[in-house]
Scaffold this motif. Structure first.
Motif, mmCIF file in Angstrom:
data_model
loop_
_atom_site.group_PDB
_atom_site.id
_atom_site.type_symbol
_atom_site.label_atom_id
_atom_site.label_comp_id
_atom_site.label_asym_id
_atom_site.label_seq_id
_atom_site.Cartn_x
_atom_site.Cartn_y
_atom_site.Cartn_z
ATOM 1 N N LYS A 1 8.588 8.030 -9.436
ATOM 2 C CA LYS A 1 8.157 8.153 -10.818
ATOM 3 C C LYS A 1 8.577 6.914 -11.605
ATOM 4 O O LYS A 1 9.744 6.509 -11.546
ATOM 5 C CB LYS A 1 8.768 9.407 -11.442
ATOM 6 C CG LYS A 1 8.206 9.766 -12.809
ATOM 7 C CD LYS A 1 8.795 11.093 -13.282
ATOM 8 C CE LYS A 1 8.218 11.493 -14.637
ATOM 9 N NZ LYS A 1 8.819 12.764 -15.120
ATOM 10 N N LYS B 1 14.396 7.759 -6.643
ATOM 11 C CA LYS B 1 13.338 8.721 -6.992
ATOM 12 C C LYS B 1 12.632 8.371 -8.292
ATOM 13 O O LYS B 1 11.467 8.712 -8.488
ATOM 14 C CB LYS B 1 13.934 10.130 -7.098
ATOM 15 C CG LYS B 1 14.633 10.614 -5.838
ATOM 16 C CD LYS B 1 15.278 11.968 -6.065
ATOM 17 C CE LYS B 1 16.067 12.429 -4.831
ATOM 18 N NZ LYS B 1 17.283 11.625 -4.625
ATOM 19 N N ARG C 1 0.840 -1.208 0.000
ATOM 20 C CA ARG C 1 0.000 0.000 0.000
ATOM 21 C C ARG C 1 0.868 1.249 0.000
ATOM 22 O O ARG C 1 0.620 2.209 -0.746
ATOM 23 C CB ARG C 1 -0.921 -0.001 1.231
ATOM 24 C CG ARG C 1 -1.907 1.165 1.256
ATOM 25 C CD ARG C 1 -2.604 1.270 2.599
ATOM 26 N NE ARG C 1 -1.676 1.581 3.682
ATOM 27 C CZ ARG C 1 -1.144 2.798 3.894
ATOM 28 N NH1 ARG C 1 -1.455 3.809 3.092
ATOM 29 N NH2 ARG C 1 -0.315 2.982 4.910
ATOM 30 N N GLN C 2 1.923 1.237 0.808
ATOM 31 C CA GLN C 2 2.818 2.394 0.856
ATOM 32 C C GLN C 2 3.559 2.578 -0.471
ATOM 33 O O GLN C 2 3.764 3.714 -0.934
ATOM 34 C CB GLN C 2 3.819 2.228 2.005
ATOM 35 C CG GLN C 2 3.184 2.282 3.382
ATOM 36 C CD GLN C 2 4.210 2.099 4.499
ATOM 37 O OE1 GLN C 2 5.404 2.039 4.247
ATOM 38 N NE2 GLN C 2 3.732 2.000 5.731
ATOM 39 N N ASP D 1 1.095 4.056 -2.921
ATOM 40 C CA ASP D 1 0.852 5.470 -2.595
ATOM 41 C C ASP D 1 2.019 6.352 -3.035
ATOM 42 O O ASP D 1 1.819 7.500 -3.469
ATOM 43 C CB ASP D 1 0.611 5.631 -1.085
ATOM 44 C CG ASP D 1 -0.739 5.076 -0.658
ATOM 45 O OD1 ASP D 1 -1.572 4.810 -1.552
ATOM 46 O OD2 ASP D 1 -0.946 4.892 0.552
ATOM 47 N N ALA D 2 3.236 5.855 -2.915
ATOM 48 C CA ALA D 2 4.410 6.637 -3.311
ATOM 49 C C ALA D 2 4.350 7.004 -4.787
ATOM 50 O O ALA D 2 4.732 8.105 -5.189
ATOM 51 C CB ALA D 2 5.697 5.856 -3.016
ATOM 52 N N ARG E 1 1.412 6.999 -6.613
ATOM 53 C CA ARG E 1 0.213 7.832 -6.813
ATOM 54 C C ARG E 1 0.470 9.284 -6.418
ATOM 55 O O ARG E 1 -0.031 10.210 -7.056
ATOM 56 C CB ARG E 1 -0.951 7.265 -5.995
ATOM 57 C CG ARG E 1 -1.536 5.984 -6.562
ATOM 58 C CD ARG E 1 -2.846 5.612 -5.875
ATOM 59 N NE ARG E 1 -3.458 4.441 -6.500
ATOM 60 C CZ ARG E 1 -3.373 3.205 -6.030
ATOM 61 N NH1 ARG E 1 -2.698 2.984 -4.908
ATOM 62 N NH2 ARG E 1 -3.956 2.204 -6.668
ATOM 63 N N GLU E 2 1.256 9.473 -5.386
ATOM 64 C CA GLU E 2 1.527 10.829 -4.892
ATOM 65 C C GLU E 2 2.682 11.510 -5.615
ATOM 66 O O GLU E 2 3.017 12.655 -5.311
ATOM 67 C CB GLU E 2 1.820 10.766 -3.386
ATOM 68 C CG GLU E 2 0.618 10.319 -2.567
ATOM 69 C CD GLU E 2 1.000 9.896 -1.147
ATOM 70 O OE1 GLU E 2 2.195 10.104 -0.778
ATOM 71 O OE2 GLU E 2 0.144 9.356 -0.425
ATOM 72 N N GLY E 3 3.324 10.802 -6.558
ATOM 73 C CA GLY E 3 4.391 11.413 -7.336
ATOM 74 C C GLY E 3 5.750 11.394 -6.679
ATOM 75 O O GLY E 3 6.708 11.956 -7.218
ATOM 76 N N ARG E 4 5.877 10.765 -5.514
ATOM 77 C CA ARG E 4 7.188 10.705 -4.859
ATOM 78 C C ARG E 4 8.116 9.719 -5.567
ATOM 79 O O ARG E 4 9.333 9.833 -5.495
ATOM 80 C CB ARG E 4 7.010 10.307 -3.386
ATOM 81 C CG ARG E 4 6.364 11.393 -2.541
ATOM 82 C CD ARG E 4 6.210 10.984 -1.093
ATOM 83 N NE ARG E 4 5.129 10.024 -0.895
ATOM 84 C CZ ARG E 4 5.274 8.805 -0.403
ATOM 85 N NH1 ARG E 4 6.493 8.389 -0.052
ATOM 86 N NH2 ARG E 4 4.231 8.003 -0.246
#
Length: 1273
Positions: free
Chosen positions: A701, A849, A689-690, A693-694, A696-699
């Motif tokens: 790529k 990243k 899940r984390q 989310d990373a 989805r949130e753009g953290r």
């Protein structure tokens, strides 16, 4: 009744075909051995149909009528049958007769002709053999007329020509042939067929008399004059052949006589021809100790040699420390305003050597690393190697058995691990050697191996921390089990083999192939009633482990069976009928057998309904927990036994073809079995899940973004990860099973996690156990788990374990998290996702990243590069070249089975018949980057070979080294600002190349980088600019203005060379270094020591791009191409002609005048004369010109008077006129339609109007040109 007339001869295969076809008919015809009545056709077989008297002739027509009139086959199958009958008639029969008839004394041929016919027969049968490899019969799953026809076509070769060795090489055809002739219908007609043991020599006659109807089958498939052929009666064709033979003999005798005459004549001395000097491989032979700088004072070889150019540089780069992040920095911790770039290598498996797939990965990664380093960033590319648990153990076990006849169990665990380490020390160096040859700018001082102490400690720590948190737990679940390896395997090690129906597959440990792709139906009896429930399975042996039958809760057919049970026919148990929504009511009978211990879906059903889990397979694939006679049987032998037992009990229903997917172990080729085993698992739910989310949130790529769907699908539907492997080579799990020597504590079970503790040492684990159970440490006995961790577990922590995690150090602080992870998209989940999950969990940070996923390299047949397929290409073989024999030798030295080696040899022979030519490292890297697209890349050495032209042009002494004899090695000044139009244009193109390369590198668009550089070097600089400046630079010393112009050209050329080399350096490091070191420097005292540490060109420095200049030069080049085309049309290879350019307006005239020198030089014209409007003054454009339209602004008139055929010119222009008039007529017709303005978009209307105007202009010019030529006639 039908009457069938056939030949009485036992070798008349056409009559035999008809008789066999009749055996498959429900109404057998009356067979008559002999000629048909005179009023019927004389050929045999002939069929007279019933009372109607209709006559059928021709073996295929007769056979079709007999065998198919009652059959309900599909149109597709009928079409396939006729295709095979045509194959038998046109391909097999002629060549079979050409081989057999001379042996039977039917016809005479010489030995060479017969030998050629035999080779052709084997070739055709080889094609048939490949077709039959996955099949039992030719069409469908039962005998068809196709099998009858083709079998009869090969009957005589099998009886008289194909010896045992031939039959052995045609294993699939022979299997099929024997299957067919042993069918009852065949045997009734043929009797016992004796196969050939030794082919009769041509000189001997067979004891058998020739077939009486052989007139129906000559070698070319036709009758020979309608009569049978014998040794005493020669046909017309034979007589012609003998006449030709006599003619050849006469010519031969005449030739011999001429030679005798020449011998008697006095001899004249012949001039000796100078021997041709063969160009060998040019190598660098100047003594240079490793790490010392290469000699660059000696001249370059006349022709480009990769071995010369690429020698000695790498060791010098490495010794100078160019690849280390510390280079030119006092401290790593010191902030760098340009930033940090860190990337770790996807650690290649230690098993063997690298292939082109690895080369692609390293080419891309090294390009990026060199680009970032040249931009001034603190750059680290960290090398490493993976221990590859299963793959390495398999390789070493095979090696031990092959060389010493030992198993790992003979050696014991410790000694076996020592053998693996020895093997690793040999192979690991080869991998690193390959990486160096590829030019990979890795920091070798930081190289890591996943079994090193530093990384092993990190793996142990990761397991213990996750186990203590409860993220790692013990459970008994279904795993992918390889009976050959005796280990669980990961999903990536399971190949999904798709079958369309019944297929025989080889399985390790079984002499005969095993049948898959069938669905077997059988019945379970309802207890206490006469009813039965029919179920179906593709793995009938697993029914011994059935513990229930499931139906859908809404299925009306089974509502009355609620609460009922069925009786197992072999095991002493009754099984409940359960109602579960997972059942598909519309599939089969709607009833499903449930085997919870051997099927993933059934496992879930078993858990939901609390069913018994009966395991009927042990780790080696033998049956357990079953009654005799099945107990102890091998699983696929039990498959046959269970099927027969069901038939004996009357509970078998049917077998039918069933398309299915068979799981195959990629390492051992064994059939993977779902097996219940206690294993260690990682709870991935929260970590996944984390990770999702990373993104989805753009953290984090992921590039390209079309992989996002795959990422979220895996992360959002993740299953817990099995990390146990039943191996010896790998990180042994630091977990201990606890036995408490105290009667107050009940004994534990293996699956009970409460009785497992983890520890860095046994003492630490004992202390944890004592504390948990509240007893003294002396009462604790520990047993460490024998299993090792999945290789992907250690790979998952690779980005931080290489920097010493969990211990704090400078490298971990500076380089973690990393910048980029670059790899193939095929391991997005197996490696990338797990690194992200483990990084977040264990360090609280993302490990990088960005993720860039490149294409997967496949071979010429679309298959992924795989050592198990034998299709891998060593990048060193592409770099230095290798013969076909050398490729074969590599297969022999591999760990492939002999059968697989032969298959791979045939593949190599087909793909590389002449071996692989030398390409060089730079060409290979450039080609791989050029192929990097988002689809999988199919590549072969032809790609790097084509890119060798780039290195050749870049290093050509006539082009790129021009500066040496123009600049004289002097200290060169900066650009003067007095550049001519060609100078300004090439500088504009240089700036465009700088901009395009920078943006393409940032976007990971490697094909754009390679295309931009390729176009600049080969076309814009070499083909255009260098040709343009030749007249300027070749002028004799004279006026100051001319000298200044020449000096300006030199400075422009120097700038292009120097900047162009820097642009190219990340892709082609060797040739650019060689030329950079030989290039005179403008500021020798301040120049960087290597091109690898020079600044990469940036747009802020190179800002001379001019779209206006580009447009003007493009116009000039259009004119040049038009003139060149005209010269080619009239074959003016050496003659220079005057060129008159008719311009539409004054602006165009001015533009032509501005670029007249460039146009004249590039088009090889005598002179350039711009003419305004329709020709200006009378006589401005002389008569006798060839005319071509460069554009709507300019028409080319090439003066050819006295050089060409004017009538031919008029004809060509007339054809052009007709074509233009036709185009205009179509356009006008389209534009005059009533609904044109309403229905056609406005933009299209504008385009049509422009086309019409251009066509009208061209037509007018064509007419003028024709008039001009007519005046010359």
């Amino acid at each position: 009744m039908d009457t069938l007339y056939v030949s009485p001869h036992h070798d008349d295969f056409r009559s035999l075909q008809a008789l066999i076809a009749a055996e498959y008919s429900t109404s057998h015809p009356r067979a008559v051995n002999g000629e048909p009545p005179e009023h019927l056709a004389k050929s045999r077989p002939t069929l007279v149909v019933g009372s109607s008297g209709a006559v059928l002739t021709g073996v295929n027509a007769v056979s079709w009528y007999l065998s198919h009139r009652e059959k309900g086959t599909s149109a597709k199958e009928d079409s396939q049958v006729w295709q095979w009958l045509s194959f038998a008639e046109n391909e097999l029969t002629p060549v079979a007769c050409a081989v057999v008839f001379p042996l039977l004394g039917v016809m005479e041929v010489d030995k060479q002709v017969h030998q050629n016919s035999l080779m052709e027969l084997k070739r055709v049968l080889g094609i048939l053999d490949q077709t039959l490899q996955p099949k039992t019969f030719l069409v469908g799953e039962k005998i068809s007329l196709a099998d009858i026809g083709v079998t009869m076509a090969v009957l005589l070769p099998y009886k008289y020509a194909l010896e045992p060795s031939d039959r052995k090489s045609l294993i699939n055809v022979t299997r099929w042939f024997l299957t067919c002739i042993n069918q009852p219908q065949f045997a009734k007609v043929l009797g016992k067929v004796a196969l050939c043991e030794k082919m009769l020599p041509l000189s001997a006659k067979a004891s058998s008399t020739p077939p009486t109807s052989v007139n129906d089958t000559a070698v070319n498939g036709k009758a020979v004059n309608g009569k049978s052929v014998s040794r005493g009666c020669k046909t017309e064709a034979q007589l012609k052949k003998e006449a030709k033979k006599r003619e050849k003999m006469e010519k031969f005798q005449q030739k011999k006589e001429m030679e005798e005459k020449k011998k008697q004549e006095p001899k004249t001395e012949k001039k000796t021809k100078p021997e041709k000097k063969e160009l060998g491989v040019i190598t660098y032979n100047i003594p240079t100790p490793p790490g010392e700088k290469k000699d660059v004072l000696s001249p370059l070889p006349d022709s480009y040699s990769p071995q010369y150019v690429e020698a000695a540089w790498y060791s010098w780069w490495e010794k100078q420390g160019f690849f280390k992040p510390e280079y030119r920095r006092q401290s790593l911790s010191e902030p760098n305003p340009r930033g940090i770039f860190m990337m770790c290598i996807p650690p290649p498996n230690v098993t063997g050597s690298l292939h082109l797939g690895h080369a692609l990965t390293n080419a891309i990664q090294d390009c990026l690393t060199r680009w970032h380093r040249m931009r001034g960033e603190t750059t680290l590319w960290n090398p490493g190697c993976d221990h590859a648990g299963i793959a390495t153990q398999v390789v070493v076990e095979k090696k031990l058995m092959r060389e010493r006849g030992l198993t790992r169990h003979d050696l014991g665990r410790e000694n076996f691990i020592e053998e693996v380490w020895k093997w690793k020390n040999e192979k690991g160096d080869r991998i690193y050697h390959q990486l160096r040859k590829l030019g990979s700018s890795l920091d070798w001082d930081r190289a890591c191996f996943t079994m090193d102490l530093k990384l092993s400690y990190a793996v142990q720590e990761a397991f213990i921390r996750l186990h203590e948190e409860g993220v790692i737990y013990r459970s008994k679940r279904l795993v992918n089990w390889s009976c050959t390896l005796n280990s669980a395997i990961s999903d990536i090690e399971v190949d999904k083999k798709e079958l369309t129906g019944r297929t025989l597959l080889p399985v390790p440990g079984y002499k005969e192939k095993v049948e898959f792709g069938v669905l077997i139906s059988f019945a379970y009896k309802i207890k206490g009633t006469d009813e039965e429930v029919i179920v179906a399975t593709t793995r009938v042996e697993t029914m011994l482990g059935d513990t229930a039958v499931a139906v859908h809760p809404s299925d009306p057919r089974y509502q009355h069976l609620k609460g009922k049970t069925v009786v197992h026919p072999f095991c002493d148990r009754t099984m409940p009928i359960v109602f579960d929504e997972f059942v598909d009511m519309n599939f089969g009978t709607g009833a499903v057998k449930i085997t919870p211990a051997h099927d993933h879906n059934d496992y879930e059903v078993g858990v939901r309904h609390n069913l018994a889990f009966v395991n009927v397979l042990d780790e080696n694939g033998y049956l357990i927990n079953v009654p005799p006679p099945f107990l102890g049987m091998k699983r696929f032998e039990a498959r046959k036994a269970v099927l027969q037992a069901l038939k004996d009990k009357g509970q078998f229903k049917e077998v039918k073809d069933n398309p299915m997917v068979v799981p195959v172990c990629s390492r051992s080729k064994d059939i993977v079995e779902p097996l219940l085993k206690p294993q260690w698992y990682v709870d991935c739910t929260e970590m996944a899940r984390q990770a999702a989310d990373a993104v989805r949130e753009g953290r984090l790529k992921i590039i390209p973004d079309h992989h996002l769907k795959t990422w979220f699908n895996w992360m959002d539907n993740i299953r817990d990860w099995c990390i146990s492997r039943q191996l010896w080579w790998g990180h042994r799990i630091p977990a201990y099973f606890v036995t408490v020597n105290d009667p107050s504590v009940k004994p534990g079970e293996d699956t009970d996690g409460e009785y497992w503790v983890s520890g860095r040492t046994e003492e630490e684990a004992r202390g944890k156990a004592a504390k948990r159970f509240g007893v003294a440490a002396e009462k604790i006995s520990l047993r460490q788990d024998e299993d090792v961790l999945d290789t992907w577990f250690s790979s998952g922590i690779f980005p931080f374990s290489i920097f010493g995690w969990p211990n704090e150090c400078e490298d971990l602080r500076v380089f973690y998290p990393g910048t980029l992870l670059e790899t193939g998209h095929d391991i997005l989940f197996f490696w990338v996702a797990r690194m992200v999950m483990m990084g977040i969990k264990l360090t609280g940070q993302l490990p990088f990243k960005e993720v860039y996923l490149h294409a997967v390299v496949r071979d010429a047949h679309g298959r992924k590069m795989s050592k198990s397929l034998g299709n891998v290409i060593d990048p060193l073989d592409v770099i230095t070249g290798i013969s076909l024999e050398g490729l074969h030798a590599q297969l022999i030295d591999s760990n492939l089975d002999p059968v697989e080696i032969e298959k791979a040899k045939q593949g190599q022979k087909s793909d590389y018949p002449n071996g692989i030519p030398e390409c060089g490292t730079d060409a290979l890297r450039f080609a791989l980057c050029a192929y990097t697209s988002q689809g999988d890349a199919q590549t072969a050495p032809s790609g790097p070979l084509s890119q060798k032209g780039v290195t050749t042009s870049v290093s050509s002494d006539k082009r790129c080294c021009w500066v040496f004899f123009l600049g004289g090695g002097r200290c060169l000044s900066q650009l003067s600002g007095q550049e001519n139009v060609a100078d300004r244009w090439i500088l504009s193109r240089l700036c465009a190349a700088v901009s395009l390369c920078g943006s393409a590198f940032e976007a990971y668009d490697f094909p754009s980088v390679t295309t931009t550089i390729y176009n600049f070097w080969l076309y814009e600089l070499c083909d255009v600019y260098l040709e343009c400046v030749k007249p300027v630079l070749s002028r004799p010393d004279g006026e100051d203005a001319a000298q200044r112009e020449a000096e300006t050209c030199r400075q422009t050329l120097y700038t292009c060379l120097e900047v162009g080399l820097r642009l190219l350096s990340p892709l082609m490091p060797f040739v650019t270094e060689e030329l950079f070191q030989r290039l005179p420097q403008r500021q020798p005292h301040n120049s960087p020591p290597s091109i690898s540490v020079t600044p990469y060109p940036e747009t802020s420095e190179f800002c001379w791009h001019s779209e206006e200049v580009d447009r003007q030069m493009e116009f000039a080049m259009t004119v040049v191409r038009t003139i060149r085309s005209l010269r080619a049309d009239y074959n003016l290879t050496k003659t220079r002609a005057a060129c008159y350019l008719q311009c539409i307006d004054c602006n165009t005239v001015a533009l032509v005048e501005k670029y007249s020198l460039q146009i004249q030089t590039l088009s090889y014209s005598q002179s350039i004369h711009p003419v305004s409007g329709d020709g200006g003054e009378k006589g401005a454009i002389p008569e006798g010109c060839a005319v071509a339209i460069a554009s709507d602004r300019c028409t080319v008139h090439l003066l050819l008077k006295g050089l060409i055929d004017t009538e031919k010119e008029v004809a060509k222009l007339g054809a052009k006129q007709a074509e233009l008039e036709k185009q205009m007529e179509r356009l006008k017709e389209k534009m005059l339609k009533s609904d044109y303005k309403e229905k056609v978009p406005e933009k299209v209307q504008e385009q049509d109007a422009d086309k019409l105007r251009q066509s009208q202009t061209e037509l007018q010019k064509v007419k003028e040109a024709m008039d001009n030529f007519k005046k010359m006639m």
